[in-house]
Motif scaffolding. Sequence first.
Motif, PDB file in Angstrom:
ATOM      1  N   HIS A  37       0.833  -1.208   0.000  1.00  0.00           N
ATOM      2  CA  HIS A  37       0.000   0.000   0.000  1.00  0.00           C
ATOM      3  C   HIS A  37       0.865   1.255   0.000  1.00  0.00           C
ATOM      4  O   HIS A  37       0.553   2.241  -0.673  1.00  0.00           O
ATOM      5  N   GLY A  38       1.967   1.228   0.738  1.00  0.00           N
ATOM      6  CA  GLY A  38       2.884   2.364   0.740  1.00  0.00           C
ATOM      7  C   GLY A  38       3.479   2.603  -0.636  1.00  0.00           C
ATOM      8  O   GLY A  38       3.558   3.747  -1.101  1.00  0.00           O
ATOM      9  N   LYS A  39       3.892   1.541  -1.305  1.00  0.00           N
ATOM     10  CA  LYS A  39       4.445   1.670  -2.653  1.00  0.00           C
ATOM     11  C   LYS A  39       3.402   2.200  -3.623  1.00  0.00           C
ATOM     12  O   LYS A  39       3.700   3.058  -4.470  1.00  0.00           O
ATOM     13  N   ILE A  40       2.182   1.699  -3.514  1.00  0.00           N
ATOM     14  CA  ILE A  40       1.093   2.178  -4.374  1.00  0.00           C
ATOM     15  C   ILE A  40       0.855   3.662  -4.137  1.00  0.00           C
ATOM     16  O   ILE A  40       0.690   4.434  -5.092  1.00  0.00           O
ATOM     17  N   ASP A  41       0.844   4.093  -2.890  1.00  0.00           N
ATOM     18  CA  ASP A  41       0.641   5.513  -2.572  1.00  0.00           C
ATOM     19  C   ASP A  41       1.744   6.377  -3.181  1.00  0.00           C
ATOM     20  O   ASP A  41       1.478   7.458  -3.723  1.00  0.00           O
ATOM     21  N   ILE A  42       2.995   5.907  -3.098  1.00  0.00           N
ATOM     22  CA  ILE A  42       4.113   6.655  -3.669  1.00  0.00           C
ATOM     23  C   ILE A  42       3.960   6.760  -5.183  1.00  0.00           C
ATOM     24  O   ILE A  42       4.152   7.835  -5.771  1.00  0.00           O
ATOM     25  N   LEU A  43       3.609   5.654  -5.834  1.00  0.00           N
ATOM     26  CA  LEU A  43       3.432   5.666  -7.289  1.00  0.00           C
ATOM     27  C   LEU A  43       2.286   6.579  -7.713  1.00  0.00           C
ATOM     28  O   LEU A  43       2.401   7.316  -8.708  1.00  0.00           O
ATOM     29  N   ARG A  44       1.198   6.553  -6.968  1.00  0.00           N
ATOM     30  CA  ARG A  44       0.062   7.426  -7.303  1.00  0.00           C
ATOM     31  C   ARG A  44       0.440   8.888  -7.135  1.00  0.00           C
ATOM     32  O   ARG A  44       0.054   9.729  -7.956  1.00  0.00           O
ATOM     33  N   ALA A  45       1.188   9.199  -6.077  1.00  0.00           N
ATOM     34  CA  ALA A  45       1.624  10.579  -5.867  1.00  0.00           C
ATOM     35  C   ALA A  45       2.524  11.040  -7.011  1.00  0.00           C
ATOM     36  O   ALA A  45       2.410  12.180  -7.484  1.00  0.00           O
ATOM     37  N   GLU A  46       3.416  10.161  -7.478  1.00  0.00           N
ATOM     38  CA  GLU A  46       4.282  10.501  -8.609  1.00  0.00           C
ATOM     39  C   GLU A  46       3.444  10.752  -9.859  1.00  0.00           C
ATOM     40  O   GLU A  46       3.702  11.702 -10.607  1.00  0.00           O
ATOM     41  N   LEU A  47       2.446   9.912 -10.095  1.00  0.00           N
ATOM     42  CA  LEU A  47       1.587  10.099 -11.263  1.00  0.00           C
ATOM     43  C   LEU A  47       0.838  11.424 -11.191  1.00  0.00           C
ATOM     44  O   LEU A  47       0.762  12.161 -12.174  1.00  0.00           O
ATOM     45  N   VAL A  48       0.318  11.761 -10.023  1.00  0.00           N
ATOM     46  CA  VAL A  48      -0.390  13.034  -9.852  1.00  0.00           C
ATOM     47  C   VAL A  48       0.553  14.200 -10.120  1.00  0.00           C
ATOM     48  O   VAL A  48       0.195  15.165 -10.808  1.00  0.00           O
ATOM     49  N   ASN A  49       1.788  14.119  -9.609  1.00  0.00           N
ATOM     50  CA  ASN A  49       2.754  15.194  -9.854  1.00  0.00           C
ATOM     51  C   ASN A  49       3.061  15.343 -11.341  1.00  0.00           C
ATOM     52  O   ASN A  49       3.152  16.454 -11.855  1.00  0.00           O
ATOM     53  N   ARG A  50       3.213  14.224 -12.035  1.00  0.00           N
ATOM     54  CA  ARG A  50       3.490  14.281 -13.470  1.00  0.00           C
ATOM     55  C   ARG A  50       2.316  14.879 -14.237  1.00  0.00           C
ATOM     56  O   ARG A  50       2.505  15.692 -15.140  1.00  0.00           O
ATOM     57  N   LEU A  51       1.101  14.455 -13.877  1.00  0.00           N
ATOM     58  CA  LEU A  51      -0.085  15.008 -14.547  1.00  0.00           C
ATOM     59  C   LEU A  51      -0.216  16.499 -14.266  1.00  0.00           C
ATOM     60  O   LEU A  51      -0.571  17.275 -15.164  1.00  0.00           O
TER      61      LEU A  51
END
Length: 86
Positions: A37-51
């Motif tokens: 879940h922590g890894k998923i949260d980090i990946l989602r945050a990165e995606l949001v930053n890129r978008l």
Amino acid sequence: MDTFPDLGSLSDQELKDLIQQLTDEEQEVSYRRRILHGKIDILRAELVNRLRKKHEGGEEVISGADVQRLTDILAGRASGAGDDTI
């Protein structure tokens, strides 16, 4: 999948050992789940930053294909495995 033992045939110590074994296994699974879940949260945050950066740069953030994919998901027509997600 392991079959569950005949509980009536187990001694008190065997029951205690089985409880401990399953408790340890559950804690390991829970730990692994929290890590995922922590890894998923980090990946989602990165995606949001890129978008967000794409949007600020004037790039197209959501395409027609993305809208169609969402429509398919909401209509229950998503094919599932291997598809790119938004």
